[in-house]
Motif scaffolding. Structure first.
Motif, PDB file in Angstrom:
ATOM      1  N   SER A   1       0.823  -1.201   0.000  1.00 11.70           N
ATOM      2  CA  SER A   1       0.000   0.000   0.000  1.00 11.70           C
ATOM      3  C   SER A   1       0.862   1.258   0.000  1.00 11.70           C
ATOM      4  O   SER A   1       0.415   2.321  -0.387  1.00 11.70           O
ATOM      5  N   GLN A   2       2.095   1.199   0.453  1.00 14.73           N
ATOM      6  CA  GLN A   2       2.972   2.373   0.516  1.00 14.73           C
ATOM      7  C   GLN A   2       4.131   2.247  -0.450  1.00 14.73           C
ATOM      8  O   GLN A   2       5.221   2.774  -0.198  1.00 14.73           O
TER       9      GLN A   2
ATOM     10  N   VAL B   1       5.628   5.650  -1.541  1.00 16.79           N
ATOM     11  CA  VAL B   1       6.455   6.299  -0.518  1.00 16.79           C
ATOM     12  C   VAL B   1       7.804   5.594  -0.422  1.00 16.79           C
ATOM     13  O   VAL B   1       8.851   6.246  -0.378  1.00 16.79           O
TER      14      VAL B   1
ATOM     15  N   VAL C   1      -6.121  -8.628   9.761  1.00 20.88           N
ATOM     16  CA  VAL C   1      -4.713  -8.307  10.036  1.00 20.88           C
ATOM     17  C   VAL C   1      -4.155  -7.411   8.939  1.00 20.88           C
ATOM     18  O   VAL C   1      -3.455  -6.423   9.223  1.00 20.88           O
ATOM     19  N   LEU C   2      -4.502  -7.713   7.696  1.00 23.89           N
ATOM     20  CA  LEU C   2      -3.997  -6.920   6.571  1.00 23.89           C
ATOM     21  C   LEU C   2      -4.509  -5.491   6.669  1.00 23.89           C
ATOM     22  O   LEU C   2      -3.758  -4.530   6.470  1.00 23.89           O
TER      23      LEU C   2
ATOM     24  N   LYS D   1      -2.553  -3.712   9.294  1.00 23.99           N
ATOM     25  CA  LYS D   1      -1.189  -3.406   8.856  1.00 23.99           C
ATOM     26  C   LYS D   1      -1.187  -2.258   7.853  1.00 23.99           C
ATOM     27  O   LYS D   1      -0.316  -1.380   7.918  1.00 23.99           O
ATOM     28  N   VAL D   2      -2.147  -2.251   6.959  1.00 21.43           N
ATOM     29  CA  VAL D   2      -2.231  -1.178   5.954  1.00 21.43           C
ATOM     30  C   VAL D   2      -2.471   0.160   6.660  1.00 21.43           C
ATOM     31  O   VAL D   2      -1.841   1.170   6.315  1.00 21.43           O
TER      32      VAL D   2
ATOM     33  N   ASN E   1       0.706   1.200   8.413  1.00 15.88           N
ATOM     34  CA  ASN E   1       1.686   1.659   7.423  1.00 15.88           C
ATOM     35  C   ASN E   1       1.305   3.028   6.875  1.00 15.88           C
ATOM     36  O   ASN E   1       2.174   3.845   6.543  1.00 15.88           O
ATOM     37  N   LYS E   2       0.023   3.280   6.811  1.00 15.03           N
ATOM     38  CA  LYS E   2      -0.443   4.599   6.330  1.00 15.03           C
ATOM     39  C   LYS E   2       0.043   5.672   7.301  1.00 15.03           C
ATOM     40  O   LYS E   2       0.577   6.717   6.881  1.00 15.03           O
TER      41      LYS E   2
ATOM     42  N   LEU F   1       2.560   5.366   9.438  1.00 17.89           N
ATOM     43  CA  LEU F   1       4.028   5.409   9.375  1.00 17.89           C
ATOM     44  C   LEU F   1       4.465   6.219   8.168  1.00 17.89           C
ATOM     45  O   LEU F   1       5.397   7.029   8.252  1.00 17.89           O
ATOM     46  N   ALA F   2       3.805   6.004   7.046  1.00 18.09           N
ATOM     47  CA  ALA F   2       4.153   6.713   5.811  1.00 18.09           C
ATOM     48  C   ALA F   2       3.946   8.209   5.995  1.00 18.09           C
ATOM     49  O   ALA F   2       4.748   9.020   5.508  1.00 18.09           O
TER      50      ALA F   2
ATOM     51  N   GLN G   1       0.314 -10.729   0.993  1.00 21.03           N
ATOM     52  CA  GLN G   1       0.115  -9.291   1.216  1.00 21.03           C
ATOM     53  C   GLN G   1       0.470  -8.903   2.649  1.00 21.03           C
ATOM     54  O   GLN G   1       1.055  -7.852   2.874  1.00 21.03           O
ATOM     55  N   CYS G   2       0.089  -9.752   3.605  1.00 20.04           N
ATOM     56  CA  CYS G   2       0.410  -9.455   5.007  1.00 20.04           C
ATOM     57  C   CYS G   2       1.923  -9.415   5.206  1.00 20.04           C
ATOM     58  O   CYS G   2       2.445  -8.528   5.880  1.00 20.04           O
TER      59      CYS G   2
ATOM     60  N   GLU H   1       3.221  -6.222   3.624  1.00 17.80           N
ATOM     61  CA  GLU H   1       2.929  -5.044   4.449  1.00 17.80           C
ATOM     62  C   GLU H   1       3.816  -5.023   5.686  1.00 17.80           C
ATOM     63  O   GLU H   1       4.239  -3.951   6.123  1.00 17.80           O
TER      64      GLU H   1
ATOM     65  N   GLY I   1       6.263  -2.053   6.601  1.00 11.31           N
ATOM     66  CA  GLY I   1       6.260  -1.415   7.925  1.00 11.31           C
ATOM     67  C   GLY I   1       7.658  -1.337   8.500  1.00 11.31           C
ATOM     68  O   GLY I   1       8.068  -0.300   9.025  1.00 11.31           O
TER      69      GLY I   1
ATOM     70  N   LEU J   1       9.597   1.306   6.629  1.00 10.23           N
ATOM     71  CA  LEU J   1       9.189   2.662   7.012  1.00 10.23           C
ATOM     72  C   LEU J   1       9.771   3.040   8.376  1.00 10.23           C
ATOM     73  O   LEU J   1      10.242   4.168   8.575  1.00 10.23           O
TER      74      LEU J   1
ATOM     75  N   LEU K   1      12.386   6.059   9.372  1.00  6.55           N
ATOM     76  CA  LEU K   1      12.161   7.036  10.451  1.00  6.55           C
ATOM     77  C   LEU K   1      13.408   7.151  11.326  1.00  6.55           C
ATOM     78  O   LEU K   1      13.785   8.255  11.739  1.00  6.55           O
TER      79      LEU K   1
END
Lengths: 47, 158, 200
Positions: free
Chosen positions: A7-8, A11, B121-122, B125-126, B129-130, B132-133, C127-128, C131, C135, C138, C142
């Motif tokens: 999704s990112q 970024v 869970v997905l 996490k999304v 992450n949003k 965090l982004a 996908q998990c 992600e 994470g 990211l 930071l």
């Protein structure tokens, strides 16, 4: 490479080169060293 | 309608009754004629004992069969299942004969549960992450700002 | 062909045919056993009769005759018993589903549908994982940003420090002060030239 399909992805794929940024600051400091030395010499001369 | 247990007992008792009727004293005496001629009273007594013992032993054995197989309990359970399904006209599912295919259906509820769990869970996490982004982008903005400020200072000195 | 009655076997724990056979054997075995007892009793009674001309072999033939007759009667009766037991008592009607098989009616998935579902689950897992990796990346960025920000702020602070030193020494603008110094030096040079000229 897995995170490039997340999704990112946008970024993550546009991450700047932080090392380059820090390297550029080294240049700035070198430049300032030159400027201050020049200033110092010019003031001594004027004095 | 009679229960399965009642039907079972009835048919077994009926067979036993008819068998006993078939093995009548007349038939018994006719087969053991030579002995009957010698001792008719004893023949009658032996026949009575034979009938009594036959009935008692078979009833005892049938009772053992019922207890061993828990038949009464199973018959009651089956009667209940039949009653519950009385409004069901369509034939119910039956094993296909291919265990690996039938096992798939048994796995489906677990797979669906896992599917739901993974979706949840997905989503979390999304969302994480949003956030965090957003923090990362804010950080990049701040760094750019600092770079610009340093550049401005440098140009001023220059 | 004989129906295996496998669904009934699943419920009862034994095939209906086995149960029927047990009943059959119960009748047959005890009939035979008791006939033997009857024969022995008759033989014993005959022994007590003096001058008896009835031989044990004859009694045996009587026993066999009676036993064969009873067995024939029993076999005729038993075929009805078997039919009733197999069709009415020990059978599960076609519309009845056993409780442990409810899942097959709730989730009637074909092999293809199951494979699709499995595929979806695998994709979700991928996908998990992706992600989770994103994470981590990211968070790592930071941390990097903290270090870079600290360095840049240090440099800005250094500039501020330099400017602060200049102000402390009476120079709010280095450019203006330097220009002033240069102009004054030039004025001084001009005065010196004047003085030199006049003294010559």
């Amino acid at each position: 490479q897995e995170h490039l399909q997340t999704s990112q992805a946008e970024v993550l794929s546009s991450k700047p080169n932080y090392q380059q940024i820090l390297d550029e600051q080294g240049e700035v400091l070198s430049f300032m060293q030159l400027v201050l030395e020049e200033l110092q010499q010019a003031v001594k001369l004027l004095q | 309608p009679p229960t399965r247990a009642q039907l079972f007992d009835t048919v077994v008792d009926t067979v036993l009754e008819k068998l006993v009727a078939a093995g009548s004293y007349e038939r018994f005496a006719s087969c053991y004629r030579c002995f009957y001629k010698l001792q008719p009273e004893v023949t009658k007594s032996i026949h009575e004992q034979f009938i009594f013992q036959l009935q008692a032993s078979i009833k005892e054995e049938i009772q053992e069969v019922k207890e061993e197989g828990k038949l009464e309990m199973l018959f009651d359970a089956l009667d209940r299942l039949v009653e519950e399904a009385k409004d069901q006209q369509e034939p119910a599912w039956r094993p296909s004969g291919t265990p690996e295919e039938d096992a798939l259906s048994a796995m489906v509820p677990y797979l669906l549960k896992h599917h739901s769990y993974l979706q949840r869970v997905l989503k979390e996490k999304v969302e994480d992450n949003k956030q965090l982004a957003e923090a990362v982008l804010a950080g990049r903005g701040r760094i750019k700002e600092l770079q610009q400020l340093i550049q401005a200072r440098r140009e001023a000195w220059q | 062909s004989v129906s295996p009655m496998a669904y009934e076997a699943q419920f009862f724990g034994f095939t209906p045919q086995t149960c029927v056979l047990r009943v059959y054997i119960a009748f047959q075995d005890y009939l035979f056993e008791i006939m033997q007892v009857v024969e022995n009793v008759i033989l014993k009674k005959l022994e007590a009769v003096p001058g008896c001309k009835v031989s044990p072999l004859r009694i045996r033939k009587c026993t066999e005759k009676f036993f064969v007759f009873m067995k024939e009667q029993f076999n005729k009766l038993f075929s009805n018993l078997e039919t009733v037991l197999l069709q009415l008592v020990l059978s599960i009607p076609p519309n009845v589903l056993l409780p442990e098989d409810k899942v097959h009616e709730q989730y009637p998935y074909s092999k293809e549908q199951f494979q699709v579902l499995q595929g979806e689950v695998q994709e979700l897992q991928r996908q998990c994982r992706a992600e989770a990796a994103a994470g981590q990346a990211l968070r790592a960025e930071l941390e990097e940003q903290k270090v870079v920000q600290a360095e840049l702020e240090k440099i800005l602070q250094w500039f501020a420090g330099l400017e602060s030193i200049c102000r402390e020494h009476g120079t709010s603008s280095v450019k203006e002060s330097f220009t002033f110094l240069t102009q004054n030096s030039k004025k001084l040079q001009d005065v010196l030239k004047d003085v030199e000229k006049k003294s010559r």
